[in-house]
Design an enzyme around this catalytic site. Structure first.
Site, PDB file in Angstrom:
ATOM      1  N   SER A  76      -3.221  -1.888  -3.386  1.00 19.34           N
ATOM      2  CA  SER A  76      -2.684  -0.644  -2.812  1.00 19.34           C
ATOM      3  C   SER A  76      -1.457  -0.210  -3.601  1.00 19.34           C
ATOM      4  O   SER A  76      -0.716  -1.062  -4.125  1.00 19.34           O
ATOM      5  CB  SER A  76      -2.271  -0.868  -1.362  1.00 19.34           C
ATOM      6  N   TYR A 108       1.935  -6.028   4.956  1.00 18.36           N
ATOM      7  CA  TYR A 108       0.872  -5.352   4.197  1.00 18.36           C
ATOM      8  C   TYR A 108       1.280  -5.159   2.739  1.00 18.36           C
ATOM      9  O   TYR A 108       0.543  -5.535   1.824  1.00 18.36           O
ATOM     10  CB  TYR A 108       0.566  -4.007   4.852  1.00 18.36           C
TER      11      TYR A 108
HETATM   12  N1  LIG Z   1      -7.127   4.341   3.083  1.00 18.80           N
HETATM   13  C1  LIG Z   1      -6.190   4.261   2.174  1.00 18.80           C
HETATM   14  O1  LIG Z   1      -5.530   5.252   1.898  1.00 18.80           O
HETATM   15  C2  LIG Z   1      -5.904   2.961   1.455  1.00 18.80           C
HETATM   16  C3  LIG Z   1      -4.872   2.934   0.530  1.00 18.80           C
HETATM   17  C4  LIG Z   1      -4.602   1.779  -0.171  1.00 18.80           C
HETATM   18  C5  LIG Z   1      -5.374   0.664   0.040  1.00 18.80           C
HETATM   19  N2  LIG Z   1      -6.373   0.699   0.957  1.00 18.80           N
HETATM   20  C6  LIG Z   1      -7.177  -0.529   1.124  1.00 18.80           C
HETATM   21  O2  LIG Z   1      -8.542  -0.215   1.162  1.00 18.80           O
HETATM   22  C7  LIG Z   1      -9.238  -1.214   1.900  1.00 18.80           C
HETATM   23  C8  LIG Z   1     -10.102  -0.540   2.953  1.00 18.80           C
HETATM   24  O3  LIG Z   1      -9.259   0.105   3.901  1.00 18.80           O
HETATM   25  P1  LIG Z   1      -9.646   1.466   4.608  1.00 18.80           P
HETATM   26  O4  LIG Z   1      -8.681   2.479   4.194  1.00 18.80           O
HETATM   27  O5  LIG Z   1     -11.076   1.730   4.423  1.00 18.80           O
HETATM   28  O6  LIG Z   1      -9.269   1.109   6.115  1.00 18.80           O
HETATM   29  P2  LIG Z   1     -10.165   0.905   7.384  1.00 18.80           P
HETATM   30  O7  LIG Z   1     -11.017   2.098   7.590  1.00 18.80           O
HETATM   31  O8  LIG Z   1      -9.228   0.487   8.448  1.00 18.80           O
HETATM   32  O9  LIG Z   1     -11.111  -0.293   6.975  1.00 18.80           O
HETATM   33  C9  LIG Z   1     -10.683  -1.606   6.960  1.00 18.80           C
HETATM   34  C10 LIG Z   1     -11.886  -2.440   6.558  1.00 18.80           C
HETATM   35  O10 LIG Z   1     -11.532  -3.802   6.557  1.00 18.80           O
HETATM   36  C11 LIG Z   1     -12.420  -4.500   7.418  1.00 18.80           C
HETATM   37  N3  LIG Z   1     -11.697  -5.529   8.144  1.00 18.80           N
HETATM   38  C12 LIG Z   1     -10.516  -5.387   8.825  1.00 18.80           C
HETATM   39  N4  LIG Z   1     -10.182  -6.562   9.398  1.00 18.80           N
HETATM   40  C13 LIG Z   1     -11.137  -7.446   9.058  1.00 18.80           C
HETATM   41  C14 LIG Z   1     -11.361  -8.813   9.344  1.00 18.80           C
HETATM   42  N5  LIG Z   1     -10.540  -9.531  10.124  1.00 18.80           N
HETATM   43  N6  LIG Z   1     -12.464  -9.406   8.843  1.00 18.80           N
HETATM   44  C15 LIG Z   1     -13.329  -8.709   8.073  1.00 18.80           C
HETATM   45  N7  LIG Z   1     -13.190  -7.403   7.769  1.00 18.80           N
HETATM   46  C16 LIG Z   1     -12.104  -6.785   8.259  1.00 18.80           C
HETATM   47  C17 LIG Z   1     -13.002  -3.453   8.375  1.00 18.80           C
HETATM   48  O11 LIG Z   1     -14.266  -3.863   8.817  1.00 18.80           O
HETATM   49  P3  LIG Z   1     -14.902  -3.436  10.259  1.00 18.80           P
HETATM   50  O12 LIG Z   1     -16.124  -2.650   9.919  1.00 18.80           O
HETATM   51  O13 LIG Z   1     -15.186  -4.710  10.927  1.00 18.80           O
HETATM   52  O14 LIG Z   1     -13.865  -2.613  10.971  1.00 18.80           O
HETATM   53  C18 LIG Z   1     -13.053  -2.226   7.501  1.00 18.80           C
HETATM   54  O15 LIG Z   1     -14.229  -2.167   6.763  1.00 18.80           O
HETATM   55  C19 LIG Z   1      -8.166  -2.127   2.487  1.00 18.80           C
HETATM   56  O16 LIG Z   1      -8.017  -3.280   1.679  1.00 18.80           O
HETATM   57  C20 LIG Z   1      -6.923  -1.268   2.418  1.00 18.80           C
HETATM   58  O17 LIG Z   1      -5.755  -2.033   2.388  1.00 18.80           O
HETATM   59  C21 LIG Z   1      -6.661   1.810   1.672  1.00 18.80           C
END
Ligand SMILES: NC(=O)c1ccc[n+]([C@@H]2O[C@H](COP(=O)([O-])OP(=O)(O)OC[C@H]3O[C@@H](n4cnc5c(N)ncnc54)[C@H](OP(=O)(O)O)[C@@H]3O)[C@@H](O)[C@H]2O)c1
Length: 259
Positions: free
Chosen positions: A149, A163
């Site tokens: 990130s 985080y």
């Molecule tokens: N969105 C952004 O702007 C952004 C920016 C920088 C980095 N990221 C990174 O991108 C990645 C995906 O995030 P997102 O934005 O798509 O957020 P999100 O919609 O909240 O998705 C989080 C994902 O992680 C999974 N997850 C959470 N806790 C878990 C656990 N205990 N065991 C297994 N899986 C788990 C969730 O699976 P479920 O289907 O079970 O909920 C979901 O697929 C993350 O690593 C996040 O830090 C996102």
């Protein structure tokens, strides 16, 4: 010569692939021709996502809650069962956050975040090393892509202390592993998303608009799109991306690069 981004014949694992960024990544890999094993914590969510994506290609849903190292070991065993003895692409995407002002940031806001964001990716990679090594060649290495990130690279003012620390950790872990695994024909890179419209950033926007204070932080003045995160993962996974390892690649509208 096949298209340089063609992934036909490749097998990928994407954690957290049913929704959010992971879903965008699974759809991109499927569209490029890969077979994709993906996880979600809930079986019904996982299976529904697989049904929705079936037209794009061959995807295999596996339920997995990566809240413990044992769960990561168990997932690796189940991946082996469905994918066989070769895994070409591992995308550690599942992620967890916790936000609170520094005075009230609780101790319980640390272990789960560090587990899902750092330790589970390491354990999964360790357990799947034989399959990754079996799939890689000097000309076409296996790919490990860890989703970091911008918050692990530059101050974002999110009060998400565990985080941002976890994301800085996965960036460094990626570089360490890249050096150690290069001679096993495995590349390891970190992709650093900026702000994409998923559940994790839901509090920063509504149906109509993105918080202007957030847009002011992004040189390109918008959130990222699905094809922009999927595209970098397909690129890194493809023949075109085989010469890159140990890199931290921001996909962030200029937040890291322009600061
Ligand atoms: N969105 C952004 O702007 C952004 C920016 C920088 C980095 N990221 C990174 O991108 C990645 C995906 O995030 P997102 O934005 O798509 O957020 P999100 O919609 O909240 O998705 C989080 C994902 O992680 C999974 N997850 C959470 N806790 C878990 C656990 N205990 N065991 C297994 N899986 C788990 C969730 O699976 P479920 O289907 O079970 O909920 C979901 O697929 C993350 O690593 C996040 O830090 C996102």
């Amino acid at each position: 010569m096949t298209h340089p981004f063609n992934l036909t014949g490749k097998v990928a694992l994407v954690t957290g692939g049913a929704q959010g960024l992971g879903r965008m990544i699974v759809e991109g890999l499927l569209s490029a021709g890969a077979t994709v094993v993906f996880t979600s914590r809930k079986t019904d969510v996982c299976e529904a996502a697989a049904a929705e994506m079936a037209d794009l290609g061959h995807c295999i849903p596996l339920a997995a809650d990566l809240s413990s190292p044992e769960a990561a070991v168990d997932l690796a065993a189940r991946v082996r069962e469905v994918a066989g003895d070769k895994l070409h692409i591992l995308v550690n995407n599942a992620g967890k956050t916790w936000g609170a002002p520094v005075e009230g940031f609780p101790d319980k806001g640390w272990p789960g975040v560090m587990m899902v964001n750092v330790q589970a990716p390491f354990t999964l990679l360790r357990e799947l090393l034989p399959e990754l090594a079996a799939a890689g060649t000097p000309d076409d290495p296996s790919r490990v892509i860890n989703i970091g990130s911008v918050a692990g690279k530059s101050t974002q003012g999110l009060s998400a202390y565990s985080y941002s620390a976890s994301k800085a950790a996965i960036h460094m872990l990626s570089r360490d592993l890249a050096g150690d695994l290069a001679d096993r024909n495995i590349t390891v890179n970190a992709v650093l998303p900026g702000y994409f419209p998923t559940n994790m950033t839901a509090h920063m926007r509504d149906e109509e608009a993105v918080d202007p204070a957030l847009l002011a932080k992004i040189p390109l003045r918008r959130m990222g799109r699905a094809d922009e995160i999927a595209g970098i993962i397909v690129f890194l996974s493809s023949r075109a991306g085989g010469y890159i390892t140990g890199a931290e690649i921001p996909v962030d509208g200029g937040i890291v690069g322009c600061s």
